[in-house]
Design a protein around this motif. Structure first.
Motif, PDB file in Angstrom:
ATOM      1  N   ILE A   1       0.857  -1.194   0.000  1.00  0.00           N
ATOM      2  CA  ILE A   1       0.000   0.000   0.000  1.00  0.00           C
ATOM      3  C   ILE A   1       0.892   1.242   0.000  1.00  0.00           C
ATOM      4  N   GLY A   2       0.624   2.124  -0.883  1.00  0.00           N
ATOM      5  CA  GLY A   2       1.404   3.346  -0.988  1.00  0.00           C
ATOM      6  C   GLY A   2       2.345   3.319  -2.165  1.00  0.00           C
ATOM      7  N   SER A   3       3.298   2.378  -2.175  1.00  0.00           N
ATOM      8  CA  SER A   3       4.266   2.306  -3.274  1.00  0.00           C
ATOM      9  C   SER A   3       3.739   1.509  -4.461  1.00  0.00           C
ATOM     10  N   GLY A   4       2.797   0.598  -4.219  1.00  0.00           N
ATOM     11  CA  GLY A   4       2.257  -0.216  -5.296  1.00  0.00           C
ATOM     12  C   GLY A   4       3.170  -1.338  -5.754  1.00  0.00           C
ATOM     13  N   GLU A   5       4.259  -1.607  -5.009  1.00  0.00           N
ATOM     14  CA  GLU A   5       5.175  -2.680  -5.393  1.00  0.00           C
ATOM     15  C   GLU A   5       4.546  -4.044  -5.131  1.00  0.00           C
ATOM     16  N   ASN A   6       4.915  -5.020  -5.942  1.00  0.00           N
ATOM     17  CA  ASN A   6       4.474  -6.402  -5.767  1.00  0.00           C
ATOM     18  C   ASN A   6       5.611  -7.214  -5.174  1.00  0.00           C
ATOM     19  N   VAL A   7       5.302  -8.042  -4.191  1.00  0.00           N
ATOM     20  CA  VAL A   7       6.299  -8.854  -3.526  1.00  0.00           C
ATOM     21  C   VAL A   7       5.650 -10.170  -3.114  1.00  0.00           C
ATOM     22  N   ARG A   8       6.462 -11.238  -3.109  1.00  0.00           N
ATOM     23  CA  ARG A   8       5.974 -12.553  -2.691  1.00  0.00           C
ATOM     24  C   ARG A   8       6.615 -12.908  -1.356  1.00  0.00           C
ATOM     25  N   LEU A   9       5.773 -13.140  -0.338  1.00  0.00           N
ATOM     26  CA  LEU A   9       6.240 -13.431   1.011  1.00  0.00           C
ATOM     27  C   LEU A   9       5.519 -14.655   1.561  1.00  0.00           C
ATOM     28  N   GLN A  10       6.144 -15.278   2.572  1.00  0.00           N
ATOM     29  CA  GLN A  10       5.533 -16.440   3.219  1.00  0.00           C
ATOM     30  C   GLN A  10       4.613 -15.980   4.332  1.00  0.00           C
ATOM     31  N   TYR A  11       3.672 -16.880   4.691  1.00  0.00           N
ATOM     32  CA  TYR A  11       2.652 -16.486   5.677  1.00  0.00           C
ATOM     33  C   TYR A  11       3.263 -16.180   7.037  1.00  0.00           C
TER      34      TYR A  11
END
Length: 522
Positions: free
Chosen positions: A487-497
């Motif tokens: 939120i804010g930057s709009g970057e996409n990232v893949r993270l673990q739960y």
């Protein structure tokens, strides 16, 4: 370093352990050329032990033994470290991990090491044992290969066979969970697949012999030895010549040696779902085929076994008594179909009064003799058996309807996915974690929903710039990974739960209060 256990456990409920045949893997491995004396003796010893005791022991070579020893120790440390670190919460001292070749593993920290190497090693041993069983039945050694996965696996395919690593720290009772991932049956469990190989660091598994006597099967085995038992698929394919073995955990099993728990590696050699279980090679070798062993697809065979297990589990106090495959009454379907599973919709009376249809009818006409009473048959004396034809047609329609229903159920299960059960939250969960009934991390993979707003709390895999920021979950990935949009930057990232945290209600209220003056002023 693991030591060979020489002192058997006390097992008052089991008879003294018999001497199981011990064959070397190198002696039963198939090779080109004429069979040598060592191969013939090993095949006879292996099959003789299976017939007398429903089990046998396979000794590995030095390299395979070292690999199995490392695998057992690694699995033990894996489960114990996860329990000590609090990763597995609310468990009952048991852990299970299932590995299938070809299935991608994104988080190597959440799986024991050496699983791929052990899978190949035990798979080779299982296939060699299956070839030896085929040779003893006067069959080609590769007669069962059409049931198995191709080796190596084609790209993008997942193996039908499975490797299960289990760890038990508390006492087991009533034979439940003897080697993991199995449903309890009356007086023990029975494997569904072709063969099962078991390697344990301490004894604790009982097997029932053909006379109904239970004995401790692994009391004299070293941790690197493989205990071999047969399953229901092999029993059906061999027309009952190799019946499925029943097994259970020893009732007085007490957490293994030195109270350190019991670790096992179990390899289940399973057939492909689209294969057909057919006893025609057994019949061609001169063996007698009972009427109940008809050709059937593996998928339907497994569905029928699952339905039987559900009946067993739903019986009060487990009062259901399973019948032996070789003693069960012929099913209505087997009576109304020929050996090739074609329904007798062309049933005819012959002059002696017996009725035949399909291939058996053509055989009787060709021989001009009844195969049941040896009476002479005249081709012009055939009379249609309309009652038998109507019954066969009705059963065929019902069978087609059930096949369609089972196919629909399998498709529905596949669409639902394996993570359905993991969405059930425990009463006092933190950060949206889910309690696994069997103490596995596998049940804590998808605690968040798509389009849910979360806070990135971070772990060692999380880039520092994302820690503390809020994000929206856009999609779910394999093994508990999520794709998020910051939120804010709009970057996409893949993270673990594990690196995410739900936004609590109090935080949401504070956010709304903070934004309220801005809205009023505007």
């Amino acid at each position: 370093m693991m030591k060979k256990v020489t002192t058997p456990l006390a097992h008052h409920s089991a008879d003294p352990a018999p001497t199981l045949a011990r064959v070397r893997l190198s002696d039963i491995s198939p090779y080109d050329g004429a069979p040598g004396g060592a191969y013939v003796r090993a095949v006879d010893a292996l099959s003789g032990s299976l017939m007398r005791h429903n089990a046998a022991v396979i000794e590995l070579g030095s390299e395979e033994a070292s690999l199995m020893r490392c695998g057992l120790e690694a699995a033990r440390l894996y489960f114990r470290s996860r329990s000590q670190n609090g990763v597995v919460k609310g468990c009952s001292g048991r852990g299970v991990y299932m590995y299938r070749a070809g299935r991608p593993v994104e988080d190597w920290d959440s799986s024991p090491p050496c699983m791929a190497e052990i899978f190949r090693c035990m798979g080779k041993a299982a296939r060699s044992a299956l070839c030896a069983i085929a040779r003893h039945l006067r069959l080609r050694s590769d007669v069962f290969n059409q049931l198995l996965d191709d080796t190596p696996l084609p790209a993008g395919e997942v193996s039908s066979s499975v490797l299960v690593a289990t760890y038990s720290h508390t006492s087991l009772h009533n034979g439940k969970g003897a080697i993991g991932a199995g449903k309890p049956a009356a007086n023990g469990e029975v494997e569904k697949g072709l063969l099962t190989l078991i390697s344990s660091d301490s004894p604790g598994l009982q097997v029932c012999d053909p006379n109904g006597r239970w004995y401790l099967a692994d009391c004299g085995s070293a941790p690197v030895d493989l205990l071999l038992i047969t399953g229901k698929t092999l029993s059906h394919t061999t027309a009952g010549l190799r019946p499925a073995a029943s097994y259970r955990a020893a009732p007085d099993f007490s957490s293994g040696t030195n109270s350190g728990g019991r670790t096992s590696l179990v390899f289940r050699l399973m057939p492909q779902g689209n294969a057909i279980l057919d006893c025609s090679p057994i019949a061609a070798a001169g063996h007698v085929i009972p009427q109940s062993y008809v050709p059937i697809s593996v998928s339907q065979f497994m569905d029928d076994l699952s339905a039987e297990e559900d009946v067993v589990c739903n019986q009060p106090n487990n009062t259901y008594v399973a019948q032996n495959d070789t003693n069960k009454e012929p099913s209505l379907r087997s009576v109304l179909s020929d050996p090739c599973r074609a329904f007798l919709e062309d049933a005819m009376f012959v002059s002696c009064g017996h009725s035949f249809g399909g291939l058996m009818l053509r055989r009787v006409i060709d021989m001009s003799r009844c195969t049941l009473c040896n009476a002479d048959i005249e081709a012009g004396s055939l009379v249609p058996n309309y009652a038998l034809r109507a019954a066969a047609s009705a059963v065929k329609n019902e069978d087609d309807r059930r096949l369609f229903h089972n196919a629909t159920l399998r498709k529905r299960r596949k669409e639902m996915g394996d993570h359905t059960d993991s969405m059930k939250k425990r009463p006092h969960g933190e950060n949206g974690d889910i309690a696994a009934d069997d103490g596995l991390h596998r049940g804590v993979q998808y605690p968040f929903a798509v389009n849910e707003k979360v806070v990135i709390k971070g772990n060692r895999r999380t880039p520092e710039k994302f820690v503390g920021k809020e994000a929206i979950i856009t999609s779910q990935c394999l093994n508990g990974w999520y794709l998020l949009k910051i939120i804010g930057s709009g970057e996409n990232v893949r993270l673990q739960y594990r690196s995410l945290r739900k936004i609590l209600n109090s935080e949401a209220v504070e956010d709304r209060c903070a934004s309220q003056p801005i809205q009023n002023s505007s």
